[in-house]
Write a protein that holds these residues in place. Structure first.
Motif, short mmCIF file in Angstrom:
data_model
loop_
_atom_site.label_atom_id
_atom_site.label_comp_id
_atom_site.label_asym_id
_atom_site.label_seq_id
_atom_site.Cartn_x
_atom_site.Cartn_y
_atom_site.Cartn_z
N ALA A 33 0.40 -1.37 0.24
CA ALA A 33 -0.53 -0.40 0.31
C ALA A 33 1.35 1.62 -0.06
N SER A 34 0.57 2.18 -0.74
CA SER A 34 1.31 3.46 -0.39
C SER A 34 -0.08 4.40 -0.42
N THR A 35 0.30 5.71 1.13
CA THR A 35 -0.55 6.65 1.22
C THR A 35 -0.03 7.51 1.75
N GLU A 36 0.19 9.24 1.34
CA GLU A 36 0.18 10.36 2.43
C GLU A 36 -0.18 10.22 3.26
N LEU A 37 0.75 10.74 4.51
CA LEU A 37 0.13 11.38 5.61
C LEU A 37 0.84 12.25 6.26
N TRP A 38 0.24 12.78 7.10
CA TRP A 38 1.58 13.95 8.24
C TRP A 38 1.64 12.99 9.36
N LEU A 39 2.83 12.90 9.53
CA LEU A 39 3.72 12.81 10.25
C LEU A 39 4.16 13.80 11.35
N LEU A 40 3.96 13.24 12.67
CA LEU A 40 3.81 14.51 13.54
C LEU A 40 5.04 14.22 14.86
N PRO A 41 6.62 15.02 14.81
CA PRO A 41 7.22 14.39 15.63
C PRO A 41 7.27 15.08 16.52
N ASP A 42 8.44 15.16 17.59
CA ASP A 42 7.74 15.78 19.09
C ASP A 42 8.51 16.77 18.69
N GLN A 43 7.61 17.91 19.32
CA GLN A 43 8.09 19.56 19.91
C GLN A 43 8.24 19.98 17.77
N ARG A 44 7.66 19.61 17.56
CA ARG A 44 8.01 19.81 15.60
C ARG A 44 6.73 20.14 14.96
N PRO A 45 6.12 20.81 13.99
CA PRO A 45 5.05 20.84 13.21
C PRO A 45 4.67 19.62 12.26
N PRO A 46 3.76 19.15 11.58
CA PRO A 46 3.31 18.12 11.48
C PRO A 46 4.20 18.21 9.61
N PHE A 47 4.77 17.23 9.10
CA PHE A 47 4.71 17.59 7.47
C PHE A 47 4.83 16.15 6.59
N PRO A 48 3.87 16.62 6.09
CA PRO A 48 3.50 14.70 4.88
C PRO A 48 4.74 13.84 4.45
N VAL A 49 4.45 13.24 5.27
CA VAL A 49 5.39 11.68 4.15
C VAL A 49 4.55 11.00 3.24
N ASN A 50 5.39 9.67 2.72
CA ASN A 50 4.55 9.12 1.02
C ASN A 50 4.62 7.98 2.40
N LEU A 51 4.02 7.28 2.55
CA LEU A 51 4.24 5.79 3.73
C LEU A 51 3.86 4.91 2.61
N GLU A 52 4.83 4.19 1.84
CA GLU A 52 5.11 2.61 1.46
C GLU A 52 4.88 1.48 2.04
N SER A 53 3.82 0.64 1.97
CA SER A 53 5.12 -0.49 3.26
C SER A 53 4.52 -1.60 2.43
N VAL A 54 5.03 -2.93 3.06
CA VAL A 54 4.94 -4.24 1.50
C VAL A 54 5.32 -5.62 3.43
N ARG A 55 4.64 -6.16 2.63
CA ARG A 55 4.49 -7.12 3.66
C ARG A 55 5.35 -8.10 3.82
N LEU A 56 6.03 -8.52 5.02
CA LEU A 56 7.35 -9.74 5.54
C LEU A 56 6.71 -11.30 5.80
N GLY A 57 8.38 -11.28 4.97
CA GLY A 57 7.53 -13.17 5.15
C GLY A 57 8.13 -13.71 6.60
N ASP A 58 7.78 -14.92 6.39
CA ASP A 58 7.81 -15.64 7.74
C ASP A 58 8.90 -15.67 8.76
N GLY A 59 9.86 -15.42 8.30
CA GLY A 59 11.31 -15.43 8.32
C GLY A 59 11.51 -14.60 9.27
N TRP A 60 10.57 -13.61 9.87
CA TRP A 60 10.58 -11.62 10.42
C TRP A 60 10.10 -11.93 11.41
N GLY A 61 10.10 -13.07 12.78
CA GLY A 61 9.80 -13.43 13.63
C GLY A 61 8.04 -14.20 14.02
#
Length: 677
Positions: A104-132
């Motif tokens: 999935a790919s989605t544009e979101l706004w991260l909320l850093p500590d003591q800084r204003p939010p800023f936009p990021v493009n969040l790209e996520s991929v599912r990992l295999g079973d070997g990751w725990g």
């Protein structure tokens, strides 16, 4: 045992080899793990390992920097804690998509500590079973602040471009390398119509080919800008109107030297062009009117001379000004047309004509200007004058003298006029006709005046003879009576005889002075450049006995100028002025007359100053009239005509005379005369 020992040794060797391989594999795994860790930790984008509870299992250095937190404050925490509240629903949808489709790919706004939010493009991929144990995904966060700014700037630029493009009063169209219109603004469509944005089936541009401006596109595709200041678009059909367009072409450069598109800009300058053309026509009209006035001024400034010469010169100037070969002034009497004055570019025979056979018949009929530049195209092409003489161009106007029709002045040529005659030419002819009428009237008055002067001369001769003869007879007989019978008469009778004799003598002198006054300006000699000193000396010589008897003196102070004059008239002028200065002197002092001169840029001023009795201020304007005497004859002799003669002489020489004087303090007469050329 030996065999068993051997097998044991072989087995030990195999174990050693396996251990060695295992050791090498473990080393390789450790190297790969270190490389992975380096790639993970030092990646320029933020990496997050997310578990089945959407909590952060791990984060790299960039990810920690994005959130402004250490790994200990991130690991094990729900990822939604680090997302702006307004984006949490989008985050749920994002991970639901990862679970279902693995990415999935989605544009979101991260909320850093003591800084204003800023936009990021969040790209996520599912990992295999070997990751725990359980479900895992790798989420990559890329800061898109600058990209969004660039996209926003691009969108704003696009909006501005569209606004400028569409709202521009200039007609703009973008055309590709195949002459196909790509974009046309509203001004372009208004100017050329909707069809101008549709490609031409056979190739070529839908507008440029029609208006003869193909070079705009040719030069633009060659990478060169081009401007055509005025393209004349001829009206299509009788209902349309001609237009003028100012055209530009600007190439849009692509990669290398390619020109994928060209911007065409057209500005409708029809109204401006019409104003320019109207101004040009107006300027030409004003120039012609100026030339009309200039020529009329030259005609009006023709030097004095015989009327025939002035009229011939005027005709010559007129025909040259109108660029016609012949000019003539004609007298119309009944049906007869007589050429009295003419000017032609070549020798031409003049004669009398029947009025009906001339173009001037139309002038006399209309009593106004007739101006035809191309007679063959006019309604009068069958006129007998055209058939006989072939005069192709003609302009004529009536002449009036003393309010009555006299004839015509006209200019003509066997060729067409270089241009049509306009209102300025007609007004030129009217003014010229008025000037000619004035010259003819002046010439008639001069002839009448010459006849009158001749009659006056005859009368003056008769008057001088017939009046002076009985006066001399009266004077003679009165003198004879006094001589023969004086001793027999008493005192009263002798006094009466003296009165009669003096009256006859004064009457005779009055007749002489009147005749002299009337002759001034008539039968005058031609003016010449004369030394004023000679004139003064001759005047003094004529007054020599008067000056001696009065014990007087005449002084010339400074140099006297040369003056254009009639010498005899000027001698008479100064003889009168000097004679008056001697006559009207004071008994207690001898008369002294001083003559001086001053020269200005346009004239000479000669002053005759005396030390005599002077003249009261109230008489300064009246003494130049005929018979204007300030003293009785028994006190100062004279007829009262001397100063009137002086003024008439000065007037004849285009000058002026005036007096400055006070009673008992002498008198100064100033005579201003024009400088000689």
């Amino acid at each position: 045992m030996t065999e068993a020992l051997h097998n044991l040794q072989v087995h030990q060797e195999e174990l050693r080899a396996q251990n060695e391989e295992l050791h090498q594999a473990q080393g390789h795994i450790e190297k790969v793990s270190a490389r992975y860790r380096d790639l993970f930790e030092y990646s320029p984008v933020g990496y997050f390992i997310i578990d089945d509870n959407v909590s952060v299992v791990d984060a790299n250095i960039t990810g920690m920097g994005m959130l402004g937190r250490t790994k200990g404050r991130i690991a094990g925490k729900p990822f939604l804690l680090f997302i702006d509240k307004k984006c949490r629903h989008d985050l749920d949808d994002h991970f639901a998509t990862v679970r279902s489709v693995g990415r999935a790919s989605t544009e979101l706004w991260l909320l850093p500590d003591q800084r204003p939010p800023f936009p990021v493009n969040l790209e996520s991929v599912r990992l295999g079973d070997g990751w725990g144990e359980g479900w895992r995904c790798l989420s990559t966060a890329m800061d898109v602040t600058e990209r969004n700014r660039a996209e926003m700037a691009l969108r704003e630029s696009e909006i501005r471009f569209r606004a400028i493009f569409e709202q521009s009063p200039l007609a703009i169209q973008i055309v590709d390398a195949e002459s196909v219109p790509r974009m046309s603004n509203r001004a372009w469509v208004r100017l050329w119509g909707q069809a101008s944005s549709i490609p031409v089936a056979g190739g070529g541009h839908p507008v440029l080919n029609q208006i003869g401006a193909e070079s705009l596109l040719v030069e633009g595709l060659a990478g060169r800008s081009l401007e055509i200041s005025a393209i004349h678009v001829v009206a299509d059909g009788e209902q349309g109107e001609d237009r003028w367009v100012h055209g530009y072409a600007y190439p849009i450069l692509g990669q290398g030297d390619s020109v994928p598109e060209v911007v065409l800009v057209h500005e409708d300058i029809t109204e401006r062009k019409r104003i320019e053309l109207a101004l040009t026509d107006r300027t030409a009209l004003l120039r012609r009117q100026y030339e009309n006035l200039r020529v009329l001024s030259e005609i009006a400034a023709l030097p004095p001379g015989p009327a025939s010469q002035k009229l011939a010169d005027a005709l010559d100037l007129g025909r040259r000004h109108l660029d016609l070969s012949m000019g003539m002034i004609s007298r119309v009497e009944g049906s007869r047309f007589t050429v009295e004055h003419h000017s032609a570019s070549e020798e031409t025979a003049m004669a009398d004509f029947d009025l009906a056979s001339t173009y001037c018949a139309l002038v006399m009929e209309q009593d106004d200007v007739v101006a035809i530049a191309h007679w063959a195209r006019s309604p009068h092409a069958d006129h007998p004058c055209y058939r006989t003489h072939g005069l192709e161009s003609y302009v004529g106007v009536p002449i009036r003298v003393r309010g009555k029709a006299y004839g015509t002045v006209n200019f003509c040529s066997t060729t067409s006029s270089p241009r049509d005659f306009d209102d300025g030419d007609k007004e030129f002819m009217r003014l010229l006709a008025r000037w000619i009428g004035a010259v003819l009237e002046e010439d008639a008055i001069r002839r009448d005046l010459a006849r009158s002067n001749a009659e006056l001369e005859q009368f003056a001769y008769i008057a001088s003879h017939d009046l002076r003869s009985p006066l001399r007879q009266v004077s003679s007989y009165v003198s004879l009576l006094e001589r023969r019978y004086g001793d027999k008469l008493d005192a009263d009778a002798r006094e009466f005889i003296a009165f009669a004799h003096d009256g006859a003598v004064r009457m005779d002198q009055l007749v002489v002075d009147l005749l002299e006054f009337s002759r001034i300006g008539r039968n005058a000699k031609p003016v010449a450049l004369v030394a004023l000193s000679e004139v003064v000396h001759e005047s003094c010589a004529n007054l020599h006995s008067n000056i001696i008897d009065a014990n007087g003196r005449v002084d010339i102070v400074g140099a006297l100028p040369m003056i254009q004059c009639d010498p005899a008239d000027l001698v008479r002028l100064f003889q009168n002025l000097i004679g008056n200065a001697i006559k009207y002197s004071l008994p207690e002092r001898p008369p002294v007359v001083t003559i001086t001169a001053a020269t200005g840029p346009m004239s000479h001023v000669v002053t005759v100053r005396d030390n005599g009795i002077g003249i009261e201020q109230i008489y300064h304007d009246t003494i130049f009239g005929v018979f204007k005497r300030l003293h009785t004859p028994d006190k100062y002799e004279g007829t009262g005509i001397g100063l009137a003669i002086c003024k008439k002489i000065v007037d004849q020489h285009n000058g002026r005379i005036w007096v400055e004087s006070s009673l008992g303090e002498g008198t100064a007469f100033h005579v201003e005369l024009p400088r000689g050329s």
